[in-house]
Design a protein around this motif. Sequence first.
Motif: not given
Length: 152
Positions: A37-56, A143-152
């Motif tokens: 899962e991609v967290a690329d804005d402030h709200d997504e980064r702040a929430r992260g993996l909170m309150f989840r009981d598992q990560l597959p 992989g495709p679709g992941i935002p890049e912000r620096g030098a690849p």
Amino acid sequence: MRPTLALLALLALSPLTGCASDGQPWVELKGQRFVVEVADDHDERARGLMFRDQLPEGAGMLFVHDAERPLAYWMKNTRIPLDIFYFDASRKLVSVSRGVPACSLGDRCPPYPSDGPALYVLELNAGQANALGVAPGDTITFGPGIPERGAP
């Protein structure tokens, strides 16, 4: 009858020829691919993996920051022990916090800082860093679709 058999054969083989991530974003580290899962804005980064009981297994979360800088992550309201990987703008591993325990202490959860400036952070289930044998300088592939912000 022949066209029907050919169509059935193609349909039967399609799962084998498709990408294991089924079109979902992925990263690859040390030859192992993880659906993320991609967290690329402030709200997504702040929430992260909170309150989840598992990560597959084979899954994680990739945090994409706006600028490369020293980062510190914490486990506030996170119920899953994790490995936290910090990568710079060139996608090289800066440092990793291994086996970070879940934390239910709210704002009293301790921070886990990077050893240097980072732009990307990958969270995987605890134990993955050791299983992969990662070391500073290892490179992550996007992989495709992941935002890049620096030098690849």
